[in-house]
Design an enzyme around this catalytic site. Sequence first.
Site, mmCIF file in Angstrom:
data_model
loop_
_atom_site.group_PDB
_atom_site.id
_atom_site.type_symbol
_atom_site.label_atom_id
_atom_site.label_comp_id
_atom_site.label_asym_id
_atom_site.label_seq_id
_atom_site.Cartn_x
_atom_site.Cartn_y
_atom_site.Cartn_z
ATOM 1 N N SER A 255 48.834 -24.904 -54.102
ATOM 2 C CA SER A 255 47.743 -26.020 -53.637
ATOM 3 C C SER A 255 46.604 -25.433 -52.605
ATOM 4 O O SER A 255 46.542 -24.239 -52.732
ATOM 5 C CB SER A 255 47.844 -26.657 -52.456
ATOM 6 O OG SER A 255 48.442 -26.499 -51.811
ATOM 7 N N LYS A 256 45.421 -26.027 -52.686
ATOM 8 C CA LYS A 256 44.311 -25.304 -52.131
ATOM 9 C C LYS A 256 44.355 -24.747 -51.119
ATOM 10 O O LYS A 256 43.875 -23.620 -50.882
ATOM 11 C CB LYS A 256 43.148 -26.174 -52.709
ATOM 12 C CG LYS A 256 42.294 -26.894 -53.118
ATOM 13 C CD LYS A 256 40.684 -27.106 -52.852
ATOM 14 C CE LYS A 256 40.234 -26.748 -54.410
ATOM 15 N NZ LYS A 256 39.526 -27.842 -55.436
ATOM 16 N N ARG A 257 45.069 -25.873 -50.237
ATOM 17 C CA ARG A 257 45.273 -25.121 -48.979
ATOM 18 C C ARG A 257 45.988 -23.433 -49.128
ATOM 19 O O ARG A 257 46.276 -22.561 -47.786
ATOM 20 C CB ARG A 257 46.676 -25.899 -48.132
ATOM 21 C CG ARG A 257 46.791 -25.520 -47.022
ATOM 22 C CD ARG A 257 48.120 -26.708 -46.130
ATOM 23 N NE ARG A 257 49.082 -27.136 -47.280
ATOM 24 C CZ ARG A 257 50.048 -26.989 -47.076
ATOM 25 N NH1 ARG A 257 50.507 -25.874 -45.926
ATOM 26 N NH2 ARG A 257 50.843 -27.451 -48.318
#
Length: 486
Positions: A255-257
């Site tokens: 994910s972006k995180r």
Amino acid sequence: MLHTALKLSKHSGHMSQVVTRFAPSPTGYLHIGGARTALFSWAFAKNQGGKMLLRIEDTDRERSTEAAVVALVDGLKWLGLDWDGEPISQFGRAARHAEVAHELVRLGHAYYCYCSPAELDQMREEARAASKPPRYNGYWRDRDPAEAPAGVAPVIRIKAPLSGDIVVNDHVQGKVVFKAENLDDFIILRSDGTPTYMHAVVVDDYDMGVTHIIRGDDHLTNAARQIVIYNAMGWTVPEMAHIPLIHGPDGAKLSKRHGALGVEAYRQMGYLPAALRNYLARLGWSHGDDEFFTTDQMVEWFSLDALNKGAARFDFVKLENINGHYIREASTDYLYDVMLATAEELDRGFDVDGLKANKATVLAALPELQPRAKTVLELIDLAQFIYASRPLTIDAAASALLTTDSRAILSDMAELLRGLNEWTVPAIDAAMRTLAESKGLKLGKLAQPLRAALTGRTVSPGIFEVMVLIGRDETMARLGDQFGTV
Ligand code: GLU
């Protein structure tokens, strides 16, 4: 800027040169997973003395903007990956895709289907009622085209095999068997004459003479369908390597995180392209236990068989460590250029003019700073005491050291330093020791407020080295800022 004509010599009959391709959809940036796919395709082509081609899969006109193509090309260039010839536009080849679809009809391997959306809905309903997967039932497969309803533009469907296996012999996944009964007669050309993605990829790969397809394993089931088209045309199926996708450190989808960002985000975080190449190479490929290798070594060692079957986990800490290694190894000239470009690009209040005006000093200081930084941003920050303009911004911890007493000591120091004949580390060191003795203080006690006054921080390279770097005048001026006049 994209080309549609293919001037490549292909399928010449003799043992062909290895041709790989990177086929990104222009979605706005070069995604980190795409960057790794490109790196592997590039490294394999180089290893084999072959070529890597770039195909922009821009058939989705809504999302495919010129800006997105530029971002992709820029991302690849920054990463240091090149390709042969001009980038090829998939959209621009629509006429060729249609031509092959019609050729398949002529060959009897594909057919026109006139089903209306309502009929297809009904087909799905019936399949569901019979607890079967909702698939096209082959209604027009063997029907006489004379029965075609008037005024209906047909789609073209491929005749998928009705029984048997479709086997993907994959360099990473091994032998993957798909049951033909699970594939229906999928559409290759829509009623408006545009190709489906599945079909366009096959025609393009064939026309581009691609011998090896390296891509994410989310395309593995597509591979089975694509093989149906290859077989129908009597074309050789390219070698395939479907690499496991990158996961987050917790095993979940990236994910972006976790770092699912475009490569430009990594550039802006201060990673060097060589470090990112090294890190991405290790993410799904290995050469023994080697952690660090040059790009030349990667090219020399690269093989599809050493691609890992297990999902790779993205790990920022590892990336930082690798980046730190590359920062330590880099030349000061190169690092200075990257620091300046980064400071200019990011609107974060970095003192770009100061960085430019003090280039020589920054270059001289870099060997001291390199071992302390993991990213270019840290390097810019560590160097700020060199290029920051007076009066320095003093951080909270450093301010706490600048008490009335210590300012008085700084004043004494300035007095002493002003009288020095030479401005060298040994001379300054000797003067400071004399002062410490006369005050009955440890040298470290003197160094603390000195560092605070000269760098605005509590941590820096050796403070006497700092004084030599910034020079006598600047040192005296910064000291003066702490106790009034010099
Ligand atoms: N355009 C596809 C993607 O970005 C890749 C297709 C392929 O490699 O065959 O996922």
